[in-house]
Design a protein around this motif. Structure first.
Motif, mmCIF file in Angstrom:
data_model
loop_
_atom_site.group_PDB
_atom_site.id
_atom_site.type_symbol
_atom_site.label_atom_id
_atom_site.label_comp_id
_atom_site.label_asym_id
_atom_site.label_seq_id
_atom_site.Cartn_x
_atom_site.Cartn_y
_atom_site.Cartn_z
ATOM 1 N N UNK A 1 0.861 -1.181 0.000
ATOM 2 C CA UNK A 1 0.000 0.000 0.000
ATOM 3 C C UNK A 1 0.903 1.238 0.000
ATOM 4 N N UNK A 2 0.475 2.272 -0.729
ATOM 5 C CA UNK A 2 1.174 3.567 -0.742
ATOM 6 C C UNK A 2 2.631 3.455 -1.188
ATOM 7 N N UNK B 1 -2.725 6.197 4.574
ATOM 8 C CA UNK B 1 -2.164 5.195 3.660
ATOM 9 C C UNK B 1 -0.693 4.920 3.985
ATOM 10 N N UNK B 2 0.037 5.958 4.400
ATOM 11 C CA UNK B 2 1.445 5.725 4.776
ATOM 12 C C UNK B 2 1.516 4.816 6.004
ATOM 13 N N UNK C 1 -15.829 0.563 -0.109
ATOM 14 C CA UNK C 1 -15.926 1.723 0.775
ATOM 15 C C UNK C 1 -14.524 2.146 1.232
ATOM 16 N N UNK C 2 -13.843 2.977 0.410
ATOM 17 C CA UNK C 2 -12.451 3.356 0.726
ATOM 18 C C UNK C 2 -12.306 3.948 2.125
ATOM 19 N N UNK C 3 -13.227 4.786 2.509
ATOM 20 C CA UNK C 3 -13.147 5.492 3.798
ATOM 21 C C UNK C 3 -13.290 4.531 4.982
ATOM 22 N N UNK D 1 -9.993 8.698 6.671
ATOM 23 C CA UNK D 1 -9.181 9.885 6.411
ATOM 24 C C UNK D 1 -8.494 9.859 5.054
ATOM 25 N N UNK D 2 -8.746 8.814 4.255
ATOM 26 C CA UNK D 2 -8.122 8.715 2.929
ATOM 27 C C UNK D 2 -8.579 9.879 2.055
#
Ligand code: HEC
Length: 120
Positions: A54-55, A66-67, A87-89, A94-95
């Motif tokens: 990720x990231x 993401x970090x 659902x990304x959030x 906070x994305x």
């Protein structure tokens, strides 16, 4: 008349739903490239996403959430991506990416399959 159209729809629908490249173009490409070496846009390059941490687009300045996921060792695979797209959030509170306009599991699976075929 309606009954006569039904077989056509049944045959056409899975073919359309499975077109991950077209879905990506419509729903993701305004912010994301998915080609090796392409520059980041509003969002990171998604080339070679599967198996990638990720990231991890070196050219992209990611949000803290993401970090943190990267630092925790999270890695993308098709199942994780499909859950994210639902659902990304919910997955990363906070994305900086809002919800997607994808309609259902079939579309999410087709996008995941498309991205799995995009080389790093
Ligand atoms: C309006 C712009 C926008 C659209 C449209 C968009 N995204 Fe994003 N996406 C972003 C941004 C911005 C980030 C980085 C978020 C952050 O750093 O918090 C991101 C991050 C991501 C990540 C994490 C990448 C990594 O390197 O870990 C994935 C995976 C992703 N998006 C997939 C998609 C897919 C698939 C679609 C289409 C269904 C899509 N996005 C549509 C803006 C967008």
């Amino acid at each position: 008349m309606r009954l006569a159209l039904l077989p056509v729809l049944l045959v056409a629908a899975p073919a359309l739903a499975a077109d991950g490249a077209a879905l990506f173009e419509t729903h993701c490409a305004s912010c994301h490239a998915a080609v090796s070496g392409a520059p980041a846009g509003a969002g990171p390059n998604l080339g070679g996403l599967m198996g990638r941490a990720v990231a991890s687009d070196p050219d992209y300045d990611y949000s803290p959430v993401l970090r943190a996921a990267r630092d925790a060792g999270e890695v993308w695979d098709p199942a994780t991506l499909e859950r994210f797209l639902r659902d990304p959030e919910a997955m990363f509170p906070g994305i900086w990416m809002g919800g997607t306009s994808l309609r259902g599991d079939t579309d999410r699976a087709a996008i995941a399959a498309y991205l799995a075929g995009q080389a790093p």
